[in-house]
Design a protein around this motif. Structure first.
Motif, mmCIF file in Angstrom:
data_model
loop_
_atom_site.group_PDB
_atom_site.id
_atom_site.type_symbol
_atom_site.label_atom_id
_atom_site.label_comp_id
_atom_site.label_asym_id
_atom_site.label_seq_id
_atom_site.Cartn_x
_atom_site.Cartn_y
_atom_site.Cartn_z
ATOM 1 N N ALA A 1 -42.378 -11.048 -2.519
ATOM 2 C CA ALA A 1 -43.270 -10.110 -1.842
ATOM 3 C C ALA A 1 -43.507 -8.874 -2.705
ATOM 4 O O ALA A 1 -44.622 -8.346 -2.765
ATOM 5 N N TYR B 1 -46.587 -9.698 3.234
ATOM 6 C CA TYR B 1 -46.059 -9.750 4.597
ATOM 7 C C TYR B 1 -45.580 -11.162 4.927
ATOM 8 O O TYR B 1 -44.490 -11.350 5.481
ATOM 9 N N ARG B 2 -46.399 -12.152 4.586
ATOM 10 C CA ARG B 2 -46.028 -13.539 4.881
ATOM 11 C C ARG B 2 -44.784 -13.945 4.090
ATOM 12 O O ARG B 2 -43.926 -14.670 4.610
ATOM 13 N N TYR C 1 -48.858 -10.044 11.835
ATOM 14 C CA TYR C 1 -49.390 -9.205 10.759
ATOM 15 C C TYR C 1 -50.345 -8.158 11.324
ATOM 16 O O TYR C 1 -50.267 -6.977 10.972
ATOM 17 N N SER D 1 -48.802 0.413 11.430
ATOM 18 C CA SER D 1 -48.632 1.209 10.213
ATOM 19 C C SER D 1 -49.811 2.146 9.980
ATOM 20 O O SER D 1 -49.654 3.214 9.376
ATOM 21 N N ASN E 1 -42.392 -11.923 3.091
ATOM 22 C CA ASN E 1 -41.247 -11.260 3.730
ATOM 23 C C ASN E 1 -40.822 -11.997 4.985
ATOM 24 O O ASN E 1 -39.616 -12.132 5.265
ATOM 25 N N ASP F 1 -48.373 -5.403 13.235
ATOM 26 C CA ASP F 1 -47.613 -4.519 12.358
ATOM 27 C C ASP F 1 -48.524 -3.691 11.463
ATOM 28 O O ASP F 1 -48.241 -2.520 11.180
ATOM 29 N N LYS F 2 -49.640 -4.270 11.019
ATOM 30 C CA LYS F 2 -50.575 -3.514 10.189
ATOM 31 C C LYS F 2 -51.204 -2.378 10.988
ATOM 32 O O LYS F 2 -51.321 -1.242 10.489
ATOM 33 N N TYR G 1 -51.180 -8.771 2.824
ATOM 34 C CA TYR G 1 -51.017 -9.900 3.735
ATOM 35 C C TYR G 1 -50.076 -10.950 3.123
ATOM 36 O O TYR G 1 -49.169 -11.456 3.798
#
Length: 253
Positions: A224, A213-214, A7, A14, A216, A10-11, A210
């Motif tokens: 999600a 994301y989890r 996470y 982004s 997904n 990827d965060k 968050y």
């Protein structure tokens, strides 16, 4: 923790304008996030306090990143990097271990560039389960209290608890009683936000992202979408805060 690592990476990707931004992992442990960020093209560094009796120093040295990439916090808590060195600072499950958070916030603000962002994930006093031992509300008791010991012991005998490693129940409860007293310092979400706000601005809660994301990651794409929906965002945030902790993004003015 591996889900948290993914996470964070990827965060940050982004949030980054492109590859090459400089990132500091404050409290980087063995350097897992640092390695993942560097593999993703970001100029990632780490800083850690190496405690006596811990194997973290040896683990970092084994990665070949010790020295220039992963550095040790100075004895006075100073981060060994120059002012305005980083576009991002990340702190994953660290703030609950810091007794006096204000000097840490000051140092993080010092090494952030103007407009740089802090991404932090940590449990608060409002989290229902103590995340290190796995026992509900174990962090709500006075430190080293007998009641806390018997609470830990009861849940251990009921089959709860992490890091048991074959320890007898009484030894496990006693060891965690001491560990929680010495190495955890929980505060409320409001207290943490107020401390961050002394040096940083635009503090945003992003727990719904968050949770999404989890979900997904678990193949629950439809759920999600609900987690992010404005109608359910409050529920997502509350769930995350109660069972995991807070996820905050703050910006240096």
């Amino acid at each position: 923790m591996q889900a948290n690592y993914r996470y964070v990476v990827d965060k940050l990707l982004s949030l980054a304008a492109g590859q090459g931004e400089a990132v500091l992992d404050y409290g980087c442990g063995k350097g897992d996030i640092v390695r993942l960020l560097r593999d993703a093209g970001l100029e990632a560094f780490g800083v850690e306090k190496f405690y006596a009796g811990s194997d973290i120093r040896e683990a970092v040295e084994a990665t070949g990143l010790a020295g220039d990439i992963i550095r040790e916090l100075e004895s006075d808590g100073r981060i060994p990097f120059a002012d305005a060195s980083f576009d991002f600072v990340v702190s994953n499950q660290v703030f609950e271990h810091i007794e006096d958070l204000q000097p840490v916030v000051d140092e993080i603000a010092r090494v952030l560039k103007p407009g740089g962002k802090l991404l932090c994930l940590f449990p608060t006093l409002g989290t229902l389960r103590e995340v290190h031992c796995g026992v509900p509300i174990a962090h709500w008791f006075p430190k080293r209290s007998r009641l806390a010991y018997y609470w830990l012991l009861m849940f251990r005998k009921l089959g709860f608890g992490y890091h048991k490693a074959g320890k007898p129940a009484r030894q496990w409860a006693g060891d965690f009683l001491v560990w929680l007293a010495d190495f955890t310092h929980y505060r409320t979400r409001r207290q943490a936000s107020r401390l961050l706000g002394t040096r940083l601005a635009d503090i945003q809660a992003t727990e719904e992202g968050y949770i999404a994301y989890r979900l997904n990651m678990a193949g629950r794409g439809r759920l999600a979408g609900f987690a992010r929906h404005p109608l359910f965002r409050g529920i997502s945030r509350t769930f995350c805060r109660l069972y995991g902790g807070v996820v905050l993004i703050a910006t240096k003015p």
